[in-house]
Design an enzyme around this catalytic site. Structure first.
Site, PDB file in Angstrom:
ATOM      1  N   GLY A 160       0.822  -1.218   0.000  1.00 18.47           N
ATOM      2  CA  GLY A 160       0.000   0.000   0.000  1.00 18.47           C
ATOM      3  C   GLY A 160       0.850   1.259   0.000  1.00 18.47           C
ATOM      4  O   GLY A 160       0.481   2.266   0.608  1.00 18.47           O
ATOM      5  N   ARG A 212       1.321   3.554  -2.032  1.00 12.76           N
ATOM      6  CA  ARG A 212       0.850   4.788  -2.681  1.00 12.76           C
ATOM      7  C   ARG A 212      -0.195   5.514  -1.843  1.00 12.76           C
ATOM      8  O   ARG A 212      -0.603   6.622  -2.181  1.00 12.76           O
ATOM      9  CB  ARG A 212       0.252   4.466  -4.048  1.00 12.76           C
ATOM     10  CG  ARG A 212       1.336   4.225  -5.079  1.00 12.76           C
ATOM     11  CD  ARG A 212       0.708   4.024  -6.429  1.00 12.76           C
ATOM     12  NE  ARG A 212       1.678   4.234  -7.489  1.00 12.76           N
ATOM     13  CZ  ARG A 212       1.432   3.945  -8.762  1.00 12.76           C
ATOM     14  NH1 ARG A 212       0.270   3.447  -9.122  1.00 12.76           N
ATOM     15  NH2 ARG A 212       2.356   4.166  -9.665  1.00 12.76           N
ATOM     16  N   GLY A 213      -0.660   4.889  -0.790  1.00 12.23           N
ATOM     17  CA  GLY A 213      -1.682   5.512   0.052  1.00 12.23           C
ATOM     18  C   GLY A 213      -1.078   6.493   1.046  1.00 12.23           C
ATOM     19  O   GLY A 213       0.145   6.669   1.105  1.00 12.23           O
ATOM     20  N   VAL A 217      -0.863   6.331   4.321  1.00  7.98           N
ATOM     21  CA  VAL A 217      -0.056   5.705   5.377  1.00  7.98           C
ATOM     22  C   VAL A 217       1.169   5.016   4.780  1.00  7.98           C
ATOM     23  O   VAL A 217       2.300   5.244   5.232  1.00  7.98           O
ATOM     24  CB  VAL A 217      -0.912   4.685   6.175  1.00  7.98           C
ATOM     25  CG1 VAL A 217      -0.071   4.019   7.248  1.00  7.98           C
ATOM     26  CG2 VAL A 217      -2.133   5.368   6.781  1.00  7.98           C
ATOM     27  N   SER A 275      -7.743   0.329  12.722  1.00  4.06           N
ATOM     28  CA  SER A 275      -8.416   1.632  12.682  1.00  4.06           C
ATOM     29  C   SER A 275      -9.158   1.843  13.998  1.00  4.06           C
ATOM     30  O   SER A 275      -9.600   0.874  14.625  1.00  4.06           O
ATOM     31  CB  SER A 275      -9.420   1.640  11.532  1.00  4.06           C
ATOM     32  OG  SER A 275     -10.331   2.709  11.678  1.00  4.06           O
ATOM     33  N   SER A 276      -9.333   3.113  14.349  1.00  2.00           N
ATOM     34  CA  SER A 276     -10.073   3.389  15.593  1.00  2.00           C
ATOM     35  C   SER A 276     -11.548   2.999  15.468  1.00  2.00           C
ATOM     36  O   SER A 276     -12.251   2.908  16.472  1.00  2.00           O
ATOM     37  CB  SER A 276      -9.958   4.868  15.966  1.00  2.00           C
ATOM     38  OG  SER A 276     -10.493   5.673  14.939  1.00  2.00           O
ATOM     39  N   CYS A 277     -12.020   2.745  14.230  1.00  4.27           N
ATOM     40  CA  CYS A 277     -13.436   2.390  14.090  1.00  4.27           C
ATOM     41  C   CYS A 277     -13.719   0.953  14.510  1.00  4.27           C
ATOM     42  O   CYS A 277     -14.870   0.528  14.500  1.00  4.27           O
ATOM     43  CB  CYS A 277     -13.944   2.672  12.689  1.00  4.27           C
ATOM     44  SG  CYS A 277     -13.307   1.550  11.474  1.00  4.27           S
ATOM     45  N   TYR A 300     -16.396  -2.215   7.350  1.00  2.00           N
ATOM     46  CA  TYR A 300     -14.940  -1.966   7.371  1.00  2.00           C
ATOM     47  C   TYR A 300     -14.358  -2.383   8.724  1.00  2.00           C
ATOM     48  O   TYR A 300     -13.303  -3.025   8.798  1.00  2.00           O
ATOM     49  CB  TYR A 300     -14.709  -0.478   7.122  1.00  2.00           C
ATOM     50  CG  TYR A 300     -13.283  -0.015   7.184  1.00  2.00           C
ATOM     51  CD1 TYR A 300     -12.391  -0.296   6.155  1.00  2.00           C
ATOM     52  CD2 TYR A 300     -12.820   0.747   8.261  1.00  2.00           C
ATOM     53  CE1 TYR A 300     -11.084   0.161   6.198  1.00  2.00           C
ATOM     54  CE2 TYR A 300     -11.519   1.216   8.310  1.00  2.00           C
ATOM     55  CZ  TYR A 300     -10.648   0.918   7.275  1.00  2.00           C
ATOM     56  OH  TYR A 300      -9.362   1.374   7.318  1.00  2.00           O
ATOM     57  N   LYS A 329     -11.435  -5.144   9.685  1.00  2.00           N
ATOM     58  CA  LYS A 329     -10.227  -4.823  10.465  1.00  2.00           C
ATOM     59  C   LYS A 329     -10.142  -5.697  11.719  1.00  2.00           C
ATOM     60  O   LYS A 329      -9.046  -6.143  12.095  1.00  2.00           O
ATOM     61  CB  LYS A 329     -10.216  -3.336  10.845  1.00  2.00           C
ATOM     62  CG  LYS A 329      -9.957  -2.405   9.664  1.00  2.00           C
ATOM     63  CD  LYS A 329      -8.542  -2.583   9.127  1.00  2.00           C
ATOM     64  CE  LYS A 329      -8.213  -1.666   7.984  1.00  2.00           C
ATOM     65  NZ  LYS A 329      -6.873  -1.903   7.417  1.00  2.00           N
ATOM     66  N   PRO A 346      -4.522   3.154  14.417  1.00  2.00           N
ATOM     67  CA  PRO A 346      -4.359   4.599  14.286  1.00  2.00           C
ATOM     68  C   PRO A 346      -5.699   5.316  14.343  1.00  2.00           C
ATOM     69  O   PRO A 346      -6.733   4.769  13.963  1.00  2.00           O
ATOM     70  CB  PRO A 346      -3.740   4.757  12.897  1.00  2.00           C
ATOM     71  CG  PRO A 346      -4.149   3.557  12.151  1.00  2.00           C
ATOM     72  CD  PRO A 346      -4.435   2.458  13.134  1.00  2.00           C
ATOM     73  N   HIS A 394     -12.000  11.413   3.367  1.00  2.00           N
ATOM     74  CA  HIS A 394     -12.214  11.675   4.794  1.00  2.00           C
ATOM     75  C   HIS A 394     -12.369  13.179   4.994  1.00  2.00           C
ATOM     76  O   HIS A 394     -12.057  13.974   4.119  1.00  2.00           O
ATOM     77  CB  HIS A 394     -11.030  11.159   5.611  1.00  2.00           C
ATOM     78  CG  HIS A 394     -10.942   9.667   5.647  1.00  2.00           C
ATOM     79  ND1 HIS A 394     -10.122   8.955   4.815  1.00  2.00           N
ATOM     80  CD2 HIS A 394     -11.592   8.758   6.404  1.00  2.00           C
ATOM     81  CE1 HIS A 394     -10.267   7.658   5.063  1.00  2.00           C
ATOM     82  NE2 HIS A 394     -11.160   7.514   6.020  1.00  2.00           N
TER      83      HIS A 394
HETATM   84  O1  GFB Z   1     -13.638  11.598   8.117  1.00  2.00           O
HETATM   85  P1  GFB Z   1     -14.997  11.060   7.977  1.00  2.00           P
HETATM   86  O2  GFB Z   1     -15.510  10.829   6.600  1.00  2.00           O
HETATM   87  O3  GFB Z   1     -15.128   9.682   8.722  1.00  2.00           O
HETATM   88  O4  GFB Z   1     -16.050  12.068   8.687  1.00  2.00           O
HETATM   89  P2  GFB Z   1     -15.374   9.105  10.209  1.00  2.00           P
HETATM   90  C1  GFB Z   1     -15.856  12.579   9.966  1.00  2.00           C
HETATM   91  C2  GFB Z   1     -16.961  13.553  10.296  1.00  2.00           C
HETATM   92  O5  GFB Z   1     -16.845  14.710   9.463  1.00  2.00           O
HETATM   93  C3  GFB Z   1     -18.397  13.035  10.118  1.00  2.00           C
HETATM   94  C4  GFB Z   1     -18.111  15.047   8.930  1.00  2.00           C
HETATM   95  O6  GFB Z   1     -19.206  13.507  11.168  1.00  2.00           O
HETATM   96  C5  GFB Z   1     -18.805  13.694   8.794  1.00  2.00           C
HETATM   97  O7  GFB Z   1     -20.210  13.852   8.660  1.00  2.00           O
HETATM   98  N1  GFB Z   1     -17.934  15.794   7.691  1.00  2.00           N
HETATM   99  C6  GFB Z   1     -18.289  17.092   7.488  1.00  2.00           C
HETATM  100  C7  GFB Z   1     -17.429  15.344   6.524  1.00  2.00           C
HETATM  101  N2  GFB Z   1     -18.059  17.463   6.243  1.00  2.00           N
HETATM  102  C8  GFB Z   1     -17.519  16.402   5.608  1.00  2.00           C
HETATM  103  C9  GFB Z   1     -17.053  16.198   4.272  1.00  2.00           C
HETATM  104  O8  GFB Z   1     -17.105  17.062   3.403  1.00  2.00           O
HETATM  105  N3  GFB Z   1     -16.531  14.953   4.010  1.00  2.00           N
HETATM  106  C10 GFB Z   1     -16.456  13.974   4.947  1.00  2.00           C
HETATM  107  N4  GFB Z   1     -15.912  12.786   4.620  1.00  2.00           N
HETATM  108  N5  GFB Z   1     -16.907  14.146   6.212  1.00  2.00           N
HETATM  109  C11 GFB Z   1     -14.372   7.057   9.044  1.00  2.00           C
HETATM  110  C12 GFB Z   1     -14.808   5.665   8.746  1.00  2.00           C
HETATM  111  O9  GFB Z   1     -15.304   7.580   9.901  1.00  2.00           O
HETATM  112  O10 GFB Z   1     -13.140   7.130   9.725  1.00  2.00           O
HETATM  113  C13 GFB Z   1     -13.726   4.860   8.202  1.00  2.00           C
HETATM  114  O11 GFB Z   1     -15.963   5.703   7.929  1.00  2.00           O
HETATM  115  C14 GFB Z   1     -12.391   5.051   8.910  1.00  2.00           C
HETATM  116  O12 GFB Z   1     -14.136   3.544   8.273  1.00  2.00           O
HETATM  117  C15 GFB Z   1     -12.079   6.509   9.146  1.00  2.00           C
HETATM  118  O13 GFB Z   1     -12.379   4.363  10.102  1.00  2.00           O
HETATM  119  C16 GFB Z   1     -10.836   6.731   9.939  1.00  2.00           C
HETATM  120  O14 GFB Z   1     -14.308   9.536  11.141  1.00  2.00           O
HETATM  121  O15 GFB Z   1     -16.768   9.345  10.660  1.00  2.00           O
END
Ligand code: GFB
Length: 311
Positions: free
Chosen positions: A11, A13-14, A16, A108-110, A137, A141, A164, A180
Protein backbone atom coordinates in the site's frame (compact mmCIF):
# COMPACT_ATOMS: atom_id res chain seq x y z
CA UNK A 1 14.91 -4.13 11.79
CA UNK A 2 18.42 -4.24 10.38
CA UNK A 3 19.14 -1.46 7.84
CA UNK A 4 19.71 -4.04 5.09
CA UNK A 5 16.68 -6.21 5.97
CA UNK A 6 14.20 -6.74 3.16
CA UNK A 7 11.10 -4.71 4.01
CA UNK A 8 7.85 -4.95 2.06
CA UNK A 9 5.49 -1.97 2.27
CA UNK A 10 2.05 -3.03 1.04
CA UNK A 11 0.00 0.00 0.00
CA UNK A 12 2.94 2.34 -0.65
CA UNK A 13 0.85 4.79 -2.68
CA UNK A 14 -1.68 5.51 0.05
CA UNK A 15 -1.45 8.13 2.80
CA UNK A 16 -0.06 5.70 5.38
CA UNK A 17 2.07 3.46 3.15
CA UNK A 18 3.71 6.39 1.34
CA UNK A 19 4.58 7.99 4.68
CA UNK A 20 6.09 4.70 5.93
CA UNK A 21 8.12 4.42 2.72
CA UNK A 22 9.43 8.01 3.04
CA UNK A 23 10.40 7.48 6.66
CA UNK A 24 12.08 4.10 6.04
CA UNK A 25 14.17 5.67 3.26
CA UNK A 26 15.12 8.69 5.37
CA UNK A 27 16.06 6.39 8.28
CA UNK A 28 18.53 4.59 5.98
CA UNK A 29 16.71 1.30 5.33
CA UNK A 30 18.06 0.28 1.96
CA UNK A 31 16.23 -2.83 0.82
CA UNK A 32 12.59 -1.85 0.50
CA UNK A 33 10.17 -3.65 -1.79
CA UNK A 34 6.92 -2.17 -3.08
CA UNK A 35 4.64 -2.91 -6.01
CA UNK A 36 1.94 -0.93 -7.77
CA UNK A 37 -1.56 -2.37 -8.03
CA UNK A 38 -0.90 -3.21 -11.71
CA UNK A 39 2.22 -5.16 -10.78
CA UNK A 40 0.62 -7.03 -7.87
CA UNK A 41 -3.09 -7.32 -7.15
CA UNK A 42 -3.22 -8.10 -3.43
CA UNK A 43 -6.72 -9.58 -3.78
CA UNK A 44 -5.26 -12.30 -6.01
CA UNK A 45 -3.99 -15.03 -3.68
CA UNK A 46 -1.91 -16.79 -6.37
CA UNK A 47 -0.16 -13.52 -7.26
CA UNK A 48 0.52 -12.77 -3.59
CA UNK A 49 1.81 -16.32 -3.05
CA UNK A 50 4.20 -15.99 -6.03
CA UNK A 51 5.36 -12.56 -4.82
CA UNK A 52 6.22 -13.77 -1.32
CA UNK A 53 7.99 -16.91 -2.65
CA UNK A 54 10.09 -14.75 -4.96
CA UNK A 55 10.87 -11.80 -2.69
CA UNK A 56 10.93 -13.49 0.76
CA UNK A 57 10.66 -10.23 2.73
CA UNK A 58 11.90 -10.14 6.34
CA UNK A 59 9.44 -7.47 7.50
CA UNK A 60 6.01 -6.44 6.23
CA UNK A 61 4.04 -3.24 6.78
CA UNK A 62 0.46 -4.03 5.80
CA UNK A 63 -0.89 -0.59 4.91
CA UNK A 64 -2.84 -1.71 1.82
CA UNK A 65 -6.58 -1.41 2.29
CA UNK A 66 -9.78 -0.17 0.75
CA UNK A 67 -10.38 3.04 2.71
CA UNK A 68 -12.75 5.96 2.55
CA UNK A 69 -14.73 8.48 4.51
CA UNK A 70 -18.08 8.09 6.19
CA UNK A 71 -20.17 8.34 3.00
CA UNK A 72 -18.09 5.82 1.03
CA UNK A 73 -18.13 3.38 3.95
CA UNK A 74 -21.87 3.74 4.32
CA UNK A 75 -22.56 3.37 0.56
CA UNK A 76 -20.21 0.52 -0.42
CA UNK A 77 -20.05 -1.81 2.61
CA UNK A 78 -19.56 -4.91 0.43
CA UNK A 79 -16.40 -3.46 -1.12
CA UNK A 80 -15.01 -2.40 2.25
CA UNK A 81 -15.68 -5.83 3.75
CA UNK A 82 -14.59 -8.10 0.89
CA UNK A 83 -11.58 -6.17 -0.46
CA UNK A 84 -10.10 -5.76 2.97
CA UNK A 85 -10.68 -9.36 4.02
CA UNK A 86 -9.09 -10.58 0.78
CA UNK A 87 -6.08 -8.27 0.94
CA UNK A 88 -5.30 -8.94 4.59
CA UNK A 89 -5.98 -12.70 4.42
CA UNK A 90 -3.59 -13.02 1.49
CA UNK A 91 -0.80 -10.83 2.88
CA UNK A 92 -0.96 -12.12 6.46
CA UNK A 93 -1.19 -15.79 5.45
CA UNK A 94 1.59 -15.60 2.86
CA UNK A 95 3.77 -13.71 5.34
CA UNK A 96 3.36 -16.58 7.79
CA UNK A 97 3.98 -19.24 5.15
CA UNK A 98 7.08 -17.54 3.76
CA UNK A 99 8.68 -17.01 7.17
CA UNK A 100 8.37 -13.23 7.55
CA UNK A 101 10.10 -12.24 10.81
CA UNK A 102 7.56 -9.61 11.74
CA UNK A 103 4.43 -8.02 10.27
CA UNK A 104 2.64 -4.83 11.27
CA UNK A 105 -1.07 -4.69 10.49
CA UNK A 106 -2.79 -1.30 10.26
CA UNK A 107 -6.20 -1.37 11.93
CA UNK A 108 -8.42 1.63 12.68
CA UNK A 109 -10.07 3.39 15.59
CA UNK A 110 -13.44 2.39 14.09
CA UNK A 111 -12.94 -1.14 15.44
CA UNK A 112 -14.08 0.18 18.82
CA UNK A 113 -17.71 0.37 19.98
CA UNK A 114 -19.95 3.26 18.94
CA UNK A 115 -20.55 4.21 22.58
CA UNK A 116 -17.16 3.74 24.23
CA UNK A 117 -15.86 5.00 27.53
CA UNK A 118 -13.67 7.96 26.51
CA UNK A 119 -10.79 8.10 25.88
CA UNK A 120 -10.89 4.65 24.26
CA UNK A 121 -8.50 2.15 25.79
CA UNK A 122 -7.36 -0.92 23.85
CA UNK A 123 -9.31 -3.27 26.14
CA UNK A 124 -12.63 -1.90 24.85
CA UNK A 125 -12.31 -3.90 21.61
CA UNK A 126 -15.42 -6.08 21.12
CA UNK A 127 -17.26 -4.72 24.15
CA UNK A 128 -20.19 -3.09 22.32
CA UNK A 129 -22.07 -2.44 19.09
CA UNK A 130 -20.18 -0.82 16.21
CA UNK A 131 -20.94 2.46 14.42
CA UNK A 132 -23.33 1.38 11.60
CA UNK A 133 -21.87 3.73 8.94
CA UNK A 134 -18.60 1.77 8.99
CA UNK A 135 -19.31 -1.57 10.64
CA UNK A 136 -18.40 -3.57 7.48
CA UNK A 137 -14.94 -1.97 7.37
CA UNK A 138 -14.58 -2.35 11.14
CA UNK A 139 -15.44 -6.04 11.00
CA UNK A 140 -12.82 -6.59 8.28
CA UNK A 141 -10.23 -4.82 10.46
CA UNK A 142 -11.28 -6.83 13.54
CA UNK A 143 -10.87 -10.01 11.46
CA UNK A 144 -7.36 -8.84 10.53
CA UNK A 145 -6.46 -8.30 14.19
CA UNK A 146 -7.81 -11.77 15.03
CA UNK A 147 -5.90 -13.34 12.15
CA UNK A 148 -2.62 -11.83 13.36
CA UNK A 149 -3.31 -12.98 16.92
CA UNK A 150 -4.30 -16.44 15.71
CA UNK A 151 -1.12 -16.87 13.66
CA UNK A 152 0.91 -15.81 16.68
CA UNK A 153 -0.92 -18.36 18.84
CA UNK A 154 -0.94 -21.29 16.42
CA UNK A 155 2.30 -20.73 14.49
CA UNK A 156 4.38 -18.60 16.86
CA UNK A 157 4.70 -15.67 14.44
CA UNK A 158 5.35 -12.07 15.52
CA UNK A 159 2.47 -10.15 13.92
CA UNK A 160 1.44 -6.91 15.61
CA UNK A 161 -1.70 -4.81 15.10
CA UNK A 162 -1.82 -1.03 15.56
CA UNK A 163 -4.94 1.15 15.74
CA UNK A 164 -4.36 4.60 14.29
CA UNK A 165 -6.83 7.41 14.73
CA UNK A 166 -8.07 9.48 11.71
CA UNK A 167 -4.99 10.02 9.53
CA UNK A 168 -4.23 12.76 7.00
CA UNK A 169 -1.21 13.81 4.95
CA UNK A 170 0.37 13.71 1.48
CA UNK A 171 -1.22 11.41 -1.13
CA UNK A 172 -4.64 11.69 0.48
CA UNK A 173 -7.83 11.15 -1.49
CA UNK A 174 -9.41 14.52 -2.33
CA UNK A 175 -12.47 13.15 -4.11
CA UNK A 176 -15.34 14.81 -2.26
CA UNK A 177 -17.62 11.77 -2.38
CA UNK A 178 -15.14 9.29 -0.95
CA UNK A 179 -12.59 11.31 1.04
CA UNK A 180 -12.21 11.67 4.79
CA UNK A 181 -13.21 14.93 6.41
CA UNK A 182 -9.87 16.72 6.70
CA UNK A 183 -8.96 16.16 3.05
CA UNK A 184 -12.49 17.15 2.01
CA UNK A 185 -12.32 20.40 3.98
CA UNK A 186 -8.85 21.26 2.68
CA UNK A 187 -10.23 20.96 -0.84
CA UNK A 188 -13.59 22.66 -0.24
CA UNK A 189 -12.02 25.61 1.57
CA UNK A 190 -9.10 26.01 -0.87
CA UNK A 191 -11.50 25.94 -3.83
CA UNK A 192 -13.90 28.36 -2.14
CA UNK A 193 -11.08 30.88 -1.74
CA UNK A 194 -9.89 30.34 -5.30
CA UNK A 195 -13.43 30.80 -6.68
CA UNK A 196 -14.17 33.69 -4.28
CA UNK A 197 -17.19 31.78 -2.91
CA UNK A 198 -18.87 32.89 0.29
CA UNK A 199 -19.80 29.52 1.81
CA UNK A 200 -18.91 25.85 2.09
CA UNK A 201 -21.06 22.86 2.96
CA UNK A 202 -20.27 20.68 5.94
CA UNK A 203 -21.79 17.20 6.16
CA UNK A 204 -23.87 16.51 9.25
CA UNK A 205 -24.18 18.78 12.26
CA UNK A 206 -20.47 19.59 12.67
CA UNK A 207 -20.76 18.48 16.31
CA UNK A 208 -18.90 15.13 16.11
CA UNK A 209 -15.36 15.30 17.40
CA UNK A 210 -12.40 13.58 15.77
CA UNK A 211 -8.76 13.04 16.59
CA UNK A 212 -6.34 13.73 13.71
CA UNK A 213 -2.83 12.34 13.26
CA UNK A 214 -0.42 13.41 10.51
CA UNK A 215 0.81 10.47 8.43
CA UNK A 216 4.47 11.35 9.13
CA UNK A 217 3.79 10.88 12.86
CA UNK A 218 1.96 7.63 12.16
CA UNK A 219 4.83 6.35 10.00
CA UNK A 220 7.33 7.14 12.73
CA UNK A 221 5.16 5.32 15.29
CA UNK A 222 4.80 2.26 13.03
CA UNK A 223 8.56 1.95 12.50
CA UNK A 224 9.15 2.54 16.22
CA UNK A 225 6.70 -0.23 17.13
CA UNK A 226 8.13 -2.56 14.48
CA UNK A 227 11.44 -2.22 16.29
CA UNK A 228 10.19 -2.22 19.88
CA UNK A 229 6.77 -3.84 20.30
CA UNK A 230 6.28 -7.60 20.37
CA UNK A 231 2.80 -8.43 21.57
CA UNK A 232 -0.44 -9.77 20.11
CA UNK A 233 -2.31 -7.10 22.07
CA UNK A 234 -3.48 -4.19 19.92
CA UNK A 235 -2.00 -0.74 20.50
CA UNK A 236 -3.51 2.71 19.80
CA UNK A 237 -1.62 5.39 17.86
CA UNK A 238 -2.99 8.88 18.31
CA UNK A 239 -2.56 12.30 19.81
CA UNK A 240 -5.16 11.92 22.56
CA UNK A 241 -6.66 15.27 21.44
CA UNK A 242 -9.90 15.82 19.58
CA UNK A 243 -11.63 18.71 17.85
CA UNK A 244 -15.21 19.17 16.61
CA UNK A 245 -15.72 19.09 12.85
CA UNK A 246 -17.08 22.66 12.99
CA UNK A 247 -13.96 23.86 14.83
CA UNK A 248 -11.78 22.00 12.35
CA UNK A 249 -13.51 23.77 9.46
CA UNK A 250 -13.05 27.14 11.17
CA UNK A 251 -9.39 26.39 11.84
CA UNK A 252 -8.75 25.59 8.15
CA UNK A 253 -10.70 28.70 7.11
CA UNK A 254 -8.45 30.77 9.40
CA UNK A 255 -5.38 29.16 7.81
CA UNK A 256 -6.42 30.14 4.28
CA UNK A 257 -7.49 33.63 5.43
CA UNK A 258 -10.77 33.74 3.54
CA UNK A 259 -14.14 34.45 5.19
CA UNK A 260 -16.71 31.71 4.65
CA UNK A 261 -20.15 30.84 5.97
CA UNK A 262 -20.74 27.24 6.88
CA UNK A 263 -23.87 25.45 5.68
CA UNK A 264 -24.78 22.10 7.25
CA UNK A 265 -25.98 19.27 4.99
CA UNK A 266 -28.11 17.31 7.42
CA UNK A 267 -28.86 14.57 4.87
CA UNK A 268 -25.32 13.31 5.52
CA UNK A 269 -24.53 11.22 8.62
CA UNK A 270 -22.58 12.37 11.68
CA UNK A 271 -21.25 8.94 12.59
CA UNK A 272 -19.82 8.34 16.06
CA UNK A 273 -19.92 11.41 18.29
CA UNK A 274 -16.37 10.89 19.52
CA UNK A 275 -13.70 8.26 19.15
CA UNK A 276 -10.74 9.91 20.85
CA UNK A 277 -8.30 7.21 21.89
CA UNK A 278 -6.25 6.70 25.02
CA UNK A 279 -2.62 6.78 23.83
CA UNK A 280 -0.97 6.10 27.18
CA UNK A 281 0.20 2.63 26.14
CA UNK A 282 2.34 3.94 23.26
CA UNK A 283 3.48 6.98 25.30
CA UNK A 284 4.74 4.54 27.95
CA UNK A 285 6.74 2.67 25.30
CA UNK A 286 8.48 5.94 24.43
CA UNK A 287 6.82 7.38 21.31
CA UNK A 288 4.83 10.59 21.10
CA UNK A 289 3.40 12.62 18.19
CA UNK A 290 5.38 15.68 17.05
CA UNK A 291 3.18 17.43 14.47
CA UNK A 292 0.48 19.71 15.89
CA UNK A 293 -2.83 20.01 14.05
CA UNK A 294 -1.96 23.58 13.00
CA UNK A 295 1.41 22.48 11.58
CA UNK A 296 -0.28 19.53 9.90
CA UNK A 297 -2.90 21.74 8.27
CA UNK A 298 -0.19 24.07 6.92
CA UNK A 299 1.72 21.07 5.56
CA UNK A 300 -1.44 19.60 4.01
CA UNK A 301 -2.51 22.85 2.35
CA UNK A 302 0.94 22.85 0.73
CA UNK A 303 0.87 19.20 -0.31
CA UNK A 304 -2.70 19.58 -1.63
CA UNK A 305 -1.67 22.55 -3.82
CA UNK A 306 1.33 20.56 -5.06
CA UNK A 307 -0.72 17.41 -5.71
CA UNK A 308 -3.51 19.14 -7.65
CA UNK A 309 -0.95 21.08 -9.70
CA UNK A 310 0.35 17.70 -10.93
CA UNK A 311 -3.07 16.42 -12.05
O1 GFB B 1 -13.64 11.60 8.12
P1 GFB B 1 -15.00 11.06 7.98
O2 GFB B 1 -15.51 10.83 6.60
O3 GFB B 1 -15.13 9.68 8.72
O4 GFB B 1 -16.05 12.07 8.69
P2 GFB B 1 -15.37 9.11 10.21
C1 GFB B 1 -15.86 12.58 9.97
C2 GFB B 1 -16.96 13.55 10.30
O5 GFB B 1 -16.85 14.71 9.46
C3 GFB B 1 -18.40 13.04 10.12
C4 GFB B 1 -18.11 15.05 8.93
O6 GFB B 1 -19.21 13.51 11.17
C5 GFB B 1 -18.80 13.69 8.79
O7 GFB B 1 -20.21 13.85 8.66
N1 GFB B 1 -17.93 15.79 7.69
C6 GFB B 1 -18.29 17.09 7.49
C7 GFB B 1 -17.43 15.34 6.52
N2 GFB B 1 -18.06 17.46 6.24
C8 GFB B 1 -17.52 16.40 5.61
C9 GFB B 1 -17.05 16.20 4.27
O8 GFB B 1 -17.11 17.06 3.40
N3 GFB B 1 -16.53 14.95 4.01
C10 GFB B 1 -16.46 13.97 4.95
N4 GFB B 1 -15.91 12.79 4.62
N5 GFB B 1 -16.91 14.15 6.21
C11 GFB B 1 -14.37 7.06 9.04
C12 GFB B 1 -14.81 5.66 8.75
O9 GFB B 1 -15.30 7.58 9.90
O10 GFB B 1 -13.14 7.13 9.73
C13 GFB B 1 -13.73 4.86 8.20
O11 GFB B 1 -15.96 5.70 7.93
C14 GFB B 1 -12.39 5.05 8.91
O12 GFB B 1 -14.14 3.54 8.27
C15 GFB B 1 -12.08 6.51 9.15
O13 GFB B 1 -12.38 4.36 10.10
C16 GFB B 1 -10.84 6.73 9.94
O14 GFB B 1 -14.31 9.54 11.14
O15 GFB B 1 -16.77 9.34 10.66
Amino acid sequence: MELDAKIYVAGHRGVVGSAILRKLKSDGYNCIVFKTHDELNLRDSKAVDDFFKLEKPDYVFLAAAKVGGIHANDTYPVDFLIYNLEIQNNVISMSALSGVKKLLFLGSSCVYPKYPKLPITEDQLMTGVLEPTNDAYAIAKIAGIKLCQSYNKQFNTNFISVMPTNVYGPNDNYDLESSHVLAALIRKISEAKENKSSSITLWGTGRPRREFLHSDDLAEACIYLMNKYNSSEIINIGTGKEISILDLAQKIIAHVEWELDIINDLTKPDGTLSKVMDNSKILNIGWKPKISLDEGITMTLDSYAHEIAQL
